[in-house]
Scaffold this motif. Structure first.
Motif, PDB file in Angstrom:
ATOM      1  N   ALA A  56      16.002   3.561 -25.425  1.00  0.00           N
ATOM      2  CA  ALA A  56      15.630   2.595 -24.583  1.00  0.00           C
ATOM      3  C   ALA A  56      15.129   1.175 -25.002  1.00  0.00           C
ATOM      4  O   ALA A  56      15.325   0.322 -24.272  1.00  0.00           O
ATOM      5  CB  ALA A  56      14.517   3.374 -23.464  1.00  0.00           C
ATOM      6  N   VAL A  84      10.930   4.033 -17.443  1.00  0.00           N
ATOM      7  CA  VAL A  84      11.747   5.053 -18.122  1.00  0.00           C
ATOM      8  C   VAL A  84      10.949   6.096 -19.042  1.00  0.00           C
ATOM      9  O   VAL A  84      10.941   7.278 -19.096  1.00  0.00           O
ATOM     10  CB  VAL A  84      12.835   4.489 -18.663  1.00  0.00           C
ATOM     11  CG1 VAL A  84      13.624   5.525 -19.638  1.00  0.00           C
ATOM     12  CG2 VAL A  84      13.840   3.987 -17.873  1.00  0.00           C
ATOM     13  N   TRP A  88      10.336   9.934 -18.767  1.00  0.00           N
ATOM     14  CA  TRP A  88      10.727  10.909 -19.796  1.00  0.00           C
ATOM     15  C   TRP A  88       9.564  11.618 -20.422  1.00  0.00           C
ATOM     16  O   TRP A  88       9.701  12.860 -20.722  1.00  0.00           O
ATOM     17  CB  TRP A  88      11.493   9.966 -20.919  1.00  0.00           C
ATOM     18  CG  TRP A  88      11.748  10.862 -22.185  1.00  0.00           C
ATOM     19  CD1 TRP A  88      11.367  10.379 -23.536  1.00  0.00           C
ATOM     20  CD2 TRP A  88      12.540  11.854 -22.426  1.00  0.00           C
ATOM     21  NE1 TRP A  88      11.609  11.159 -24.299  1.00  0.00           N
ATOM     22  CE2 TRP A  88      12.426  12.272 -23.789  1.00  0.00           C
ATOM     23  CE3 TRP A  88      13.301  12.683 -21.810  1.00  0.00           C
ATOM     24  CZ2 TRP A  88      13.071  13.432 -24.420  1.00  0.00           C
ATOM     25  CZ3 TRP A  88      14.093  13.553 -22.227  1.00  0.00           C
ATOM     26  CH2 TRP A  88      13.764  14.006 -23.536  1.00  0.00           C
ATOM     27  N   LEU A 191      15.732   7.245 -11.139  1.00  0.00           N
ATOM     28  CA  LEU A 191      16.827   6.847 -12.469  1.00  0.00           C
ATOM     29  C   LEU A 191      17.714   6.176 -12.176  1.00  0.00           C
ATOM     30  O   LEU A 191      17.868   4.975 -12.721  1.00  0.00           O
ATOM     31  CB  LEU A 191      17.165   8.078 -13.511  1.00  0.00           C
ATOM     32  CG  LEU A 191      17.403   7.850 -14.784  1.00  0.00           C
ATOM     33  CD1 LEU A 191      16.280   7.443 -15.502  1.00  0.00           C
ATOM     34  CD2 LEU A 191      18.296   9.291 -15.426  1.00  0.00           C
ATOM     35  N   ILE A 194      16.201   2.579 -11.334  1.00  0.00           N
ATOM     36  CA  ILE A 194      15.846   1.868 -12.684  1.00  0.00           C
ATOM     37  C   ILE A 194      17.026   1.370 -13.410  1.00  0.00           C
ATOM     38  O   ILE A 194      16.997   0.154 -13.782  1.00  0.00           O
ATOM     39  CB  ILE A 194      15.177   3.026 -13.548  1.00  0.00           C
ATOM     40  CG1 ILE A 194      13.710   3.392 -13.222  1.00  0.00           C
ATOM     41  CG2 ILE A 194      15.038   2.248 -14.815  1.00  0.00           C
ATOM     42  CD1 ILE A 194      13.252   4.600 -14.014  1.00  0.00           C
ATOM     43  N   ALA A 195      18.059   2.176 -13.321  1.00  0.00           N
ATOM     44  CA  ALA A 195      19.397   1.502 -13.899  1.00  0.00           C
ATOM     45  C   ALA A 195      19.889   0.210 -13.242  1.00  0.00           C
ATOM     46  O   ALA A 195      20.500  -0.506 -14.026  1.00  0.00           O
ATOM     47  CB  ALA A 195      20.438   2.624 -13.771  1.00  0.00           C
ATOM     48  N   VAL A 250      20.731   8.643 -18.974  1.00  0.00           N
ATOM     49  CA  VAL A 250      20.280   7.761 -19.844  1.00  0.00           C
ATOM     50  C   VAL A 250      21.194   6.890 -20.430  1.00  0.00           C
ATOM     51  O   VAL A 250      20.747   5.753 -20.764  1.00  0.00           O
ATOM     52  CB  VAL A 250      19.448   8.831 -20.857  1.00  0.00           C
ATOM     53  CG1 VAL A 250      18.961   7.793 -21.952  1.00  0.00           C
ATOM     54  CG2 VAL A 250      18.382   9.449 -20.120  1.00  0.00           C
ATOM     55  N   THR A 253      21.763   4.284 -18.014  1.00  0.00           N
ATOM     56  CA  THR A 253      20.545   3.364 -17.751  1.00  0.00           C
ATOM     57  C   THR A 253      20.304   2.297 -18.950  1.00  0.00           C
ATOM     58  O   THR A 253      19.960   1.083 -18.932  1.00  0.00           O
ATOM     59  CB  THR A 253      19.120   4.174 -17.745  1.00  0.00           C
ATOM     60  OG1 THR A 253      19.554   4.920 -16.492  1.00  0.00           O
ATOM     61  CG2 THR A 253      18.271   3.344 -17.574  1.00  0.00           C
ATOM     62  N   CYS A 254      20.696   2.700 -20.083  1.00  0.00           N
ATOM     63  CA  CYS A 254      20.302   1.885 -21.241  1.00  0.00           C
ATOM     64  C   CYS A 254      21.557   0.900 -21.596  1.00  0.00           C
ATOM     65  O   CYS A 254      21.105  -0.142 -21.837  1.00  0.00           O
ATOM     66  CB  CYS A 254      20.258   2.802 -22.599  1.00  0.00           C
ATOM     67  SG  CYS A 254      18.764   3.842 -22.780  1.00  0.00           S
TER      68      CYS A 254
END
Length: 294
Positions: A56, A84, A88, A191, A194-195, A250, A253-254
């Protein structure tokens, strides 16, 4: 007086014998403890516990390096990064508790792991400060943080594998009941939001306003999960389908902010696709049949 002295002496001897018996039992207790801890699985957990935040942070810095000069991505996207980390941290706590080990590493391996973890945090925090002050991410410092973060995970995994004995029975998952399924869906929604924050923020205009709304909702969901202890509960109950959905999410998102910061005009589309994909994954994961423990 003589009788009292005899009683005192008897109590002292009995106390010494009890203390010695307790000391003699320690190796057996430790052996029984190790016999129910799946050290191989815990090693993998510790690896991913280091890998996810490292990925991240590195993705955030890559987005900074690739961003268009018109995009100031050091404010709201940073908040998304912290959310995040919060989600996590809570999720992996439940997973570790399932395998009965709050502190999986002991002795010198634990100290080494703490040193590597602390050095990773110091490198990334220093890089964050420099990025905010100077505007450009320090490449060498970010690379050092990434190497140290992965090193901490690999070290912990290797240490646990070296200490692993015979295979132990798989610990049963917590029940995948209705409450856990609803919490899983809410986690996926958080999530997904957030993305979307970074790409929408990069797009600016009306999308920028949407990114603020998405960030506020994501923080609210993360805070609710934190105070209701719902996130550790789903970490203890998830099976392979749910963890697969999380792993793919994940990655999304990253990765999503990087092309969005480089081409802000596509930020809205990228954010929508990223959020939609994560929502679909978690809807499927939340409804997936529980299946056997593994």
């Amino acid at each position: 007086m003589t009788e009292e002295r005899r009683f005192d002496e008897t109590d002292r001897v009995q106390g010494q014998e009890a203390a010695q018996a307790a000391l003699d039992a320690l190796p057996g207790i430790a052996g029984r403890r190790d016999g129910v801890i799946d050290r191989r699985r815990l090693g993998r957990i510790l690896f991913f516990e280091a890998f996810v935040p490292t990925a991240a942070f590195v993705s955030w810095f890559l987005a900074q390096l690739a961003r268009d000069p018109s995009v100031n991505a050091r404010s709201l996207p940073t908040l998304a990064l912290l959310v995040v980390m919060l989600m996590w941290g809570q999720l992996v706590r439940g997973l570790r508790e399932r395998y009965g080990a709050v502190q999986a590493l002991r002795g010198a391996p634990r100290l080494m792991h703490q040193v590597l973890t602390g050095a990773t945090a110091a490198a990334f925090l220093t890089a964050l400060v420099i990025t905010f002050l100077r505007g450009d991410a320090p490449v060498l410092l970010v690379a050092l943080g990434g190497v140290l973060g992965l090193g901490a995970g690999v070290w912990a995994w290797g240490a646990m594998r070296r200490d692993a004995g015979e295979a132990v029975p798989v610990t049963e998952h917590a029940e995948m009941n209705t409450a856990v399924r609803i919490a899983t869906g809410c986690f996926g929604l958080g999530l997904a939001l957030i993305a979307a924050v970074g790409p929408l923020f990069a797009a600016g205009g009306a999308f920028g306003a949407l990114s603020v709304v998405a960030a506020v909702l994501a923080v609210a969901i993360a805070a609710l999960g934190r105070f209701s202890n719902a996130v550790p509960a789903i970490g203890a109950a998830w099976r392979t389908p749910q963890w697969t959905a999380f792993a793919i999410s994940v990655v999304i998102t990253c990765v999503a902010p990087i092309p969005a910061f480089a081409t802000p005009s596509f930020g809205g589309v990228i954010g929508g696709i990223a959020a939609g994909a994560i929502l679909v994954l978690f809807v499927v994961a939340a409804l997936w049949p529980a299946g056997p423990d593994a």
